[in-house]
Design a protein around this motif. Structure first.
Motif, PDB file in Angstrom:
ATOM      1  N   ALA A   5     -35.933 -28.997 111.572  1.00  0.00           N
ATOM      2  CA  ALA A   5     -35.364 -27.734 111.077  1.00  0.00           C
ATOM      3  C   ALA A   5     -36.388 -26.988 110.227  1.00  0.00           C
ATOM      4  O   ALA A   5     -36.521 -25.769 110.335  1.00  0.00           O
ATOM      5  CB  ALA A   5     -34.091 -27.993 110.282  1.00  0.00           C
ATOM      6  N   ALA A   6     -37.110 -27.719 109.393  1.00  0.00           N
ATOM      7  CA  ALA A   6     -38.125 -27.092 108.538  1.00  0.00           C
ATOM      8  C   ALA A   6     -39.240 -26.491 109.386  1.00  0.00           C
ATOM      9  O   ALA A   6     -39.697 -25.366 109.118  1.00  0.00           O
ATOM     10  CB  ALA A   6     -38.689 -28.117 107.556  1.00  0.00           C
ATOM     11  N   ARG A  50     -37.387 -11.701 106.805  1.00  0.00           N
ATOM     12  CA  ARG A  50     -38.593 -12.425 106.381  1.00  0.00           C
ATOM     13  C   ARG A  50     -38.421 -12.967 104.972  1.00  0.00           C
ATOM     14  O   ARG A  50     -38.725 -14.132 104.691  1.00  0.00           O
ATOM     15  CB  ARG A  50     -39.803 -11.488 106.444  1.00  0.00           C
ATOM     16  N   ASP A  51     -37.927 -12.129 104.073  1.00  0.00           N
ATOM     17  CA  ASP A  51     -37.753 -12.561 102.684  1.00  0.00           C
ATOM     18  C   ASP A  51     -36.726 -13.679 102.570  1.00  0.00           C
ATOM     19  O   ASP A  51     -36.897 -14.615 101.784  1.00  0.00           O
ATOM     20  CB  ASP A  51     -37.363 -11.371 101.805  1.00  0.00           C
ATOM     21  N   LYS A  55     -37.516 -17.500 101.274  1.00  0.00           N
ATOM     22  CA  LYS A  55     -36.727 -18.124 100.209  1.00  0.00           C
ATOM     23  C   LYS A  55     -36.179 -19.480 100.669  1.00  0.00           C
ATOM     24  O   LYS A  55     -36.207 -20.457  99.916  1.00  0.00           O
ATOM     25  CB  LYS A  55     -35.586 -17.198  99.793  1.00  0.00           C
ATOM     26  N   LEU A  56     -35.691 -19.538 101.909  1.00  0.00           N
ATOM     27  CA  LEU A  56     -35.152 -20.800 102.421  1.00  0.00           C
ATOM     28  C   LEU A  56     -36.232 -21.877 102.506  1.00  0.00           C
ATOM     29  O   LEU A  56     -35.983 -23.040 102.190  1.00  0.00           O
ATOM     30  CB  LEU A  56     -34.509 -20.577 103.795  1.00  0.00           C
ATOM     31  N   GLY A  61     -38.363 -26.840  99.166  1.00  0.00           N
ATOM     32  CA  GLY A  61     -39.476 -27.541  98.536  1.00  0.00           C
ATOM     33  C   GLY A  61     -40.777 -27.465  99.305  1.00  0.00           C
ATOM     34  O   GLY A  61     -41.718 -28.200  99.015  1.00  0.00           O
ATOM     35  N   GLN A  62     -40.851 -26.565 100.272  1.00  0.00           N
ATOM     36  CA  GLN A  62     -42.050 -26.441 101.085  1.00  0.00           C
ATOM     37  C   GLN A  62     -42.769 -25.135 100.787  1.00  0.00           C
ATOM     38  O   GLN A  62     -42.213 -24.228 100.184  1.00  0.00           O
ATOM     39  CB  GLN A  62     -41.672 -26.506 102.557  1.00  0.00           C
ATOM     40  N   THR A  63     -43.999 -25.080 101.240  1.00  0.00           N
ATOM     41  CA  THR A  63     -44.794 -23.869 101.097  1.00  0.00           C
ATOM     42  C   THR A  63     -44.646 -23.039 102.362  1.00  0.00           C
ATOM     43  O   THR A  63     -44.928 -23.530 103.460  1.00  0.00           O
ATOM     44  CB  THR A  63     -46.282 -24.213 100.879  1.00  0.00           C
ATOM     45  N   PRO A  64     -44.192 -21.804 102.227  1.00  0.00           N
ATOM     46  CA  PRO A  64     -44.033 -20.964 103.423  1.00  0.00           C
ATOM     47  C   PRO A  64     -45.386 -20.546 103.989  1.00  0.00           C
ATOM     48  O   PRO A  64     -46.357 -20.405 103.247  1.00  0.00           O
ATOM     49  CB  PRO A  64     -43.258 -19.751 102.915  1.00  0.00           C
TER      50      PRO A  64
END
Length: 145
Positions: A5-6, A50-51, A55-56, A61-64
């Motif tokens: 999912a991530a 996109r925003d 945020k999700l 806890g990940q870096t977009p």
């Protein structure tokens, strides 16, 4: 959030980054006021999507992924019609990204965001294809790679 999912969410975010950039590029080739209005509305929607995706990703806890300085649109833009074809392609790419999130997530909130991203991108792509007379205007299964 599962790794699948991530990964799908990061991919959808990448597609949204690209769509915002493509809409900016296409704007230089659009002259009709009704088309310009639809383009501006769609660009705003992609910025919001996109925003939300950014945020999700951060909330998990990940870096977009960062936006790229430029994107390959796969063809030359020479006029309004070629620009609209590129917009329909960008919308398809967003559909693919959001469909993947939908298919790989169990979280109801994330699935709701993905379904919204998929359906709005499919609607916009159909509108762009109708604008240039492309048929079929709507594929049977939006978001299929």
């Amino acid at each position: 959030m599962t790794e699948e999912a991530a990964r799908a969410l990061r991919s959808a975010l990448g597609a949204e980054h690209a769509a915002v950039w493509v809409y900016g590029l296409a704007a230089a080739f659009v002259s009709e006021s009704r088309v310009r209005s639809a383009l501006d509305e769609a660009m705003s929607a992609h910025r919001m999507q996109r925003d939300e995706a950014d945020k999700l990703v951060r909330d998990s806890g990940q870096t977009p992924p960062a936006a790229q300085p430029a994107y390959d649109v796969g063809q030359s833009l020479t006029d309004q019609t070629s620009a609209i074809r590129v917009l329909a392609k960008a919308e398809h790419d967003c559909q693919v990204g959001w469909r993947s999130v939908l298919e790989n997530s169990e979280d109801p909130g994330l699935r709701r965001t993905a379904l919204n991203g998929l359906t709005t991108a499919a609607t916009r792509a159909t509108r762009w294809r109708l604008t240039i007379g492309e048929r079929p205007a709507a594929p049977e299964f939006p978001g299929q790679p």
